[in-house]
Design an enzyme around this catalytic site. Sequence first.
Site, PDB file in Angstrom:
ATOM      1  N   GLY A  46     -34.522  29.638  13.557  1.00 45.21           N
ATOM      2  CA  GLY A  46     -35.447  28.856  12.641  1.00 45.21           C
ATOM      3  C   GLY A  46     -36.439  28.031  13.121  1.00 45.21           C
ATOM      4  O   GLY A  46     -36.381  27.745  14.434  1.00 45.21           O
ATOM      5  N   GLN A  51     -42.757  21.580  14.558  1.00 45.84           N
ATOM      6  CA  GLN A  51     -42.675  22.224  16.019  1.00 45.84           C
ATOM      7  C   GLN A  51     -43.588  22.915  16.642  1.00 45.84           C
ATOM      8  O   GLN A  51     -43.565  23.198  17.665  1.00 45.84           O
ATOM      9  CB  GLN A  51     -41.248  23.203  15.824  1.00 45.84           C
ATOM     10  N   CYS A  88     -32.099  24.327  19.711  1.00 44.21           N
ATOM     11  CA  CYS A  88     -33.180  23.992  19.319  1.00 44.21           C
ATOM     12  C   CYS A  88     -34.324  24.502  20.110  1.00 44.21           C
ATOM     13  O   CYS A  88     -34.248  24.314  21.321  1.00 44.21           O
ATOM     14  CB  CYS A  88     -33.335  22.604  18.904  1.00 44.21           C
ATOM     15  N   LEU A  89     -35.338  25.356  19.526  1.00 41.98           N
ATOM     16  CA  LEU A  89     -36.531  25.893  20.140  1.00 41.98           C
ATOM     17  C   LEU A  89     -37.371  24.513  20.992  1.00 41.98           C
ATOM     18  O   LEU A  89     -38.080  24.846  21.975  1.00 41.98           O
ATOM     19  CB  LEU A  89     -37.395  26.673  19.376  1.00 41.98           C
ATOM     20  N   HIS A 130     -30.667  22.121   9.907  1.00 38.67           N
ATOM     21  CA  HIS A 130     -31.221  21.731  11.004  1.00 38.67           C
ATOM     22  C   HIS A 130     -32.999  21.726  10.967  1.00 38.67           C
ATOM     23  O   HIS A 130     -33.578  20.941  11.561  1.00 38.67           O
ATOM     24  CB  HIS A 130     -31.041  22.831  12.296  1.00 38.67           C
ATOM     25  N   GLU A 131     -33.327  22.569  10.159  1.00 37.12           N
ATOM     26  CA  GLU A 131     -34.673  22.808  10.128  1.00 37.12           C
ATOM     27  C   GLU A 131     -35.302  21.767   9.140  1.00 37.12           C
ATOM     28  O   GLU A 131     -36.104  21.183   9.589  1.00 37.12           O
ATOM     29  CB  GLU A 131     -35.173  24.004   9.671  1.00 37.12           C
ATOM     30  N   HIS A 134     -35.989  18.408  10.721  1.00 40.48           N
ATOM     31  CA  HIS A 134     -37.326  18.363  11.516  1.00 40.48           C
ATOM     32  C   HIS A 134     -38.424  17.860  10.767  1.00 40.48           C
ATOM     33  O   HIS A 134     -39.244  17.153  11.208  1.00 40.48           O
ATOM     34  CB  HIS A 134     -37.674  19.797  12.002  1.00 40.48           C
TER      35      HIS A 134
HETATM   36 ZN    ZN Z   1     -34.925  22.809  15.911  1.00 41.99          ZN
END
Ligand code: ZN
Length: 152
Positions: A46, A51, A88-89, A130-131, A134
């Site tokens: 995701g 991000q 997480c990216l 999670h997303e 953000h």
């Molecule tokens: Zn993340």
Amino acid sequence: MAIRNIIQIGDETLRKKSFPVTDFGEKTRALIDDMKETLKKAEGAGLAAPQVGVLRRIFIVDVEDGYYECVNPVITEMKGKQVGEEACLSVRGRQGVVERPMKITVTAQDRFGKPFKVKVSGFTARAFCHEYDHLDGILYVDKAKSLEETRD
Ligand code: ZN
């Protein structure tokens, strides 16, 4: 479409609250297309707009269950709980154990502004939560019961 740079933990943008999307024009759709391409290249589950440095309430999730695009999402219901690994990216080289609800109901808009409602569970619900976090400047490391280093 274009690959966008994924910003990393330490960048203040990741800690800000994103603004609702009010413009469902070409610019928003281009952003979502770029996010889709960026997520694919990064091989993540995701990606949220902050991000890639855009403080708008948009996230995408690409998991076994399917591909989802959520604009102005609201989690309207949460049921049960699950404890599992997350990464997480925007937090490279780490993973952690996070508790999330097992099932959630989300209302959101699609890229054209059309409202929809979706119920997801298991890993998909984890990815959504999670997303979603953000969009409020929250990272999983804030919630993790434990964290460990990974090789990537
Ligand atoms: Zn993340």
